[in-house]
Motif scaffolding. Structure first.
Motif, PDB file in Angstrom:
ATOM      1  N   ALA A 218      15.524  15.166  36.345  1.00  0.00           N
ATOM      2  CA  ALA A 218      14.619  16.051  35.804  1.00  0.00           C
ATOM      3  C   ALA A 218      14.886  18.000  34.812  1.00  0.00           C
ATOM      4  N   ARG A 219      14.043  18.291  34.395  1.00  0.00           N
ATOM      5  CA  ARG A 219      14.506  18.608  33.307  1.00  0.00           C
ATOM      6  C   ARG A 219      13.566  19.841  33.577  1.00  0.00           C
ATOM      7  N   PRO A 220      13.508  20.817  34.482  1.00  0.00           N
ATOM      8  CA  PRO A 220      12.799  22.134  34.528  1.00  0.00           C
ATOM      9  C   PRO A 220      13.144  23.109  33.821  1.00  0.00           C
ATOM     10  N   ASP A 221      12.056  23.961  33.058  1.00  0.00           N
ATOM     11  CA  ASP A 221      13.060  25.050  31.799  1.00  0.00           C
ATOM     12  C   ASP A 221      12.939  26.564  32.619  1.00  0.00           C
ATOM     13  N   LEU A 222      13.031  26.975  32.602  1.00  0.00           N
ATOM     14  CA  LEU A 222      13.790  28.521  33.121  1.00  0.00           C
ATOM     15  C   LEU A 222      12.512  28.517  33.599  1.00  0.00           C
ATOM     16  N   GLU A 223      11.094  28.516  32.592  1.00  0.00           N
ATOM     17  CA  GLU A 223      10.461  29.087  33.780  1.00  0.00           C
ATOM     18  C   GLU A 223       9.611  28.851  34.412  1.00  0.00           C
ATOM     19  N   GLN A 224       9.675  26.652  34.614  1.00  0.00           N
ATOM     20  CA  GLN A 224       9.525  26.264  36.171  1.00  0.00           C
ATOM     21  C   GLN A 224      10.390  27.057  37.162  1.00  0.00           C
ATOM     22  N   ARG A 225      11.817  27.639  37.017  1.00  0.00           N
ATOM     23  CA  ARG A 225      12.204  27.352  37.772  1.00  0.00           C
ATOM     24  C   ARG A 225      12.240  28.290  38.435  1.00  0.00           C
ATOM     25  N   LEU A 226      11.787  29.591  37.446  1.00  0.00           N
ATOM     26  CA  LEU A 226      11.664  30.991  37.727  1.00  0.00           C
ATOM     27  C   LEU A 226      10.601  31.220  38.843  1.00  0.00           C
ATOM     28  N   VAL A 227       9.888  29.925  38.815  1.00  0.00           N
ATOM     29  CA  VAL A 227       8.058  29.789  39.807  1.00  0.00           C
ATOM     30  C   VAL A 227       9.247  29.216  41.312  1.00  0.00           C
ATOM     31  N   ALA A 228       9.374  28.299  40.986  1.00  0.00           N
ATOM     32  CA  ALA A 228      10.189  27.772  42.331  1.00  0.00           C
ATOM     33  C   ALA A 228      11.529  28.682  43.435  1.00  0.00           C
ATOM     34  N   VAL A 229      11.718  29.932  42.431  1.00  0.00           N
ATOM     35  CA  VAL A 229      12.408  31.060  43.514  1.00  0.00           C
ATOM     36  C   VAL A 229      11.114  32.023  44.039  1.00  0.00           C
ATOM     37  N   ALA A 230      10.057  31.962  42.664  1.00  0.00           N
ATOM     38  CA  ALA A 230       9.002  33.156  43.116  1.00  0.00           C
ATOM     39  C   ALA A 230       8.283  32.465  44.529  1.00  0.00           C
ATOM     40  N   LEU A 231       8.180  31.385  44.464  1.00  0.00           N
ATOM     41  CA  LEU A 231       7.883  30.460  45.628  1.00  0.00           C
ATOM     42  C   LEU A 231       9.032  30.508  47.063  1.00  0.00           C
ATOM     43  N   ALA A 232      10.009  30.325  46.925  1.00  0.00           N
ATOM     44  CA  ALA A 232      10.786  30.473  47.878  1.00  0.00           C
ATOM     45  C   ALA A 232      10.883  31.607  48.491  1.00  0.00           C
ATOM     46  N   ASP A 233      10.527  32.875  48.295  1.00  0.00           N
ATOM     47  CA  ASP A 233      10.704  34.118  47.784  1.00  0.00           C
ATOM     48  C   ASP A 233       9.717  34.633  49.129  1.00  0.00           C
ATOM     49  N   GLN A 234       8.655  33.710  48.326  1.00  0.00           N
ATOM     50  CA  GLN A 234       7.407  34.209  49.595  1.00  0.00           C
ATOM     51  C   GLN A 234       7.847  33.310  50.764  1.00  0.00           C
ATOM     52  N   VAL A 235       8.055  32.575  50.783  1.00  0.00           N
ATOM     53  CA  VAL A 235       8.262  31.476  52.292  1.00  0.00           C
ATOM     54  C   VAL A 235       9.774  32.966  52.604  1.00  0.00           C
ATOM     55  N   GLY A 236      10.155  33.366  52.407  1.00  0.00           N
ATOM     56  CA  GLY A 236      11.394  34.095  52.693  1.00  0.00           C
ATOM     57  C   GLY A 236      11.040  35.348  53.138  1.00  0.00           C
ATOM     58  N   ALA A 237       9.613  36.486  52.750  1.00  0.00           N
ATOM     59  CA  ALA A 237       8.984  36.890  52.928  1.00  0.00           C
ATOM     60  C   ALA A 237       7.673  37.021  54.609  1.00  0.00           C
ATOM     61  N   ALA A 238       7.202  35.940  54.777  1.00  0.00           N
ATOM     62  CA  ALA A 238       6.308  34.691  55.429  1.00  0.00           C
ATOM     63  C   ALA A 238       7.444  34.748  56.618  1.00  0.00           C
ATOM     64  N   LEU A 239       8.625  34.696  56.453  1.00  0.00           N
ATOM     65  CA  LEU A 239       9.147  34.564  57.707  1.00  0.00           C
ATOM     66  C   LEU A 239       9.808  35.738  58.122  1.00  0.00           C
ATOM     67  N   SER A 240      10.670  36.950  57.168  1.00  0.00           N
ATOM     68  CA  SER A 240      10.930  37.880  57.683  1.00  0.00           C
ATOM     69  C   SER A 240       9.375  38.921  58.818  1.00  0.00           C
ATOM     70  N   THR A 241       8.378  38.617  57.823  1.00  0.00           N
ATOM     71  CA  THR A 241       6.714  38.937  58.972  1.00  0.00           C
ATOM     72  C   THR A 241       7.461  38.136  60.219  1.00  0.00           C
ATOM     73  N   HIS A 242       7.384  37.229  61.006  1.00  0.00           N
ATOM     74  CA  HIS A 242       7.124  36.404  61.846  1.00  0.00           C
ATOM     75  C   HIS A 242       8.052  36.837  62.530  1.00  0.00           C
ATOM     76  N   GLU A 243       9.181  36.737  62.283  1.00  0.00           N
ATOM     77  CA  GLU A 243      10.291  37.133  63.215  1.00  0.00           C
ATOM     78  C   GLU A 243      10.290  38.861  63.586  1.00  0.00           C
ATOM     79  N   ALA A 244       9.518  39.388  62.595  1.00  0.00           N
ATOM     80  CA  ALA A 244       9.140  41.246  63.089  1.00  0.00           C
ATOM     81  C   ALA A 244       8.745  41.042  64.316  1.00  0.00           C
ATOM     82  N   LEU A 245       7.119  40.135  63.990  1.00  0.00           N
ATOM     83  CA  LEU A 245       6.426  40.436  64.821  1.00  0.00           C
ATOM     84  C   LEU A 245       6.333  39.570  66.490  1.00  0.00           C
TER      85      LEU A 245
END
Length: 249
Positions: A218-245
């Motif tokens: 697989a040869r994802p370009d930089l944009e695809q890899r940055l999208v992957a990072v953004a998706l992971a960050d969304q999960v991080g935000a959700a887990l942080s919110t869940h832990e706070a609640l």
């Protein structure tokens, strides 16, 4: 493309002589420049399919049969007029140019479509985070998005902040193995180990996705890899919110 490639290739060879043959009854009263323009339309129609070989074949076929049917002496591959020689050469050159433009346009269209798909994935994930649904469902959704965006075989999620020496997909989109920067566009993602994508929020690691590209390169370009990072960050935000609640869960 495979479903229509062969018919287009056949058409690129056969349509120009048919058009030229149909024009033969009018060739004494029909300006060759107009005939050439009509053949350019044929070449453009073939080139629109975005198959380089078909465009080139249509251009060459148009030039050959234009020479045979529509230039003096007729029904031979000899050309007496310098104007007709120029028209024949122009048909080939225009055909090649139009084909390259058509291929470029199709690539741009495909790229825009991919970009829209990436954006839709991030928006859908953001909406899921905002809705406050199950973090397990969100993780499963992001796993599927990551698989599609990066073109890899599978993705696993592991909770916790433990780090390993596996290759990493970093927040800036680079992929490293230790201190060594991997050239993903050239060599592809590593296939001999999982690639870690940290799930972070507010500087804290909540887990990591393990990206698996074992069965194919697989040869994802930089944009695809940055999208992957953004998706992971969304999960991080959700887990942080869940832990706070739910601090005691």
């Amino acid at each position: 493309m495979e479903s229509y490639r062969n018919p287009v290739l056949v058409g690129s060879l056969l349509v120009p002589p048919i058009v030229c043959a149909l024009l033969t009854p009018f060739r004494d009263n029909f300006d060759n420049a107009n005939a050439a323009l009509l053949l350019v339309v044929v070449i453009v129609a073939v080139a629109a399919f975005g198959i380089r070989l078909a465009g080139v074949l249509a251009a060459v076929s148009s030039a050959v049969w234009f020479d045979f049917f529509l230039t003096v002496p007729y029904n031979t591959f000899t050309i007496n007029s310098s104007d007709d020689v120029e028209l024949t050469i122009l048909l080939v050159l225009i055909g090649a140019a139009v084909t390259e433009i058509a291929i470029w346009g199709r690539r741009q269209q495909a790229r825009a479509s991919r970009h829209r798909g990436y954006l839709d994935g991030v928006i859908t994930t953001s909406q899921a985070v905002a809705a406050g649904g199950s973090t397990d469902d969100l993780i499963d959704q992001v796993r599927m998005e990551l698989t599609a965006v990066l073109g890899i075989d599978a993705v696993k999620f592991v909770a916790g902040d433990k780090q390993t020496k596996a290759p990493r997909l970093n927040p800036d989109g680079s992929v490293t193995r230790g201190s060594y920067l991997l050239k993903v566009e050239r060599d592809g993602l590593p296939t001999n180990s999982e690639i870690e994508l940290a799930v972070q929020h507010a500087g804290e690691t909540r887990g990591r996705f393990l990206l698996i590209a074992a069965a194919r390169i697989a040869r994802p370009d930089l944009e695809q890899r940055l999208v992957a990072v953004a998706l992971a960050d969304q999960v991080g935000a959700a887990l942080s919110t869940h832990e706070a609640l739910h601090p005691h869960l």
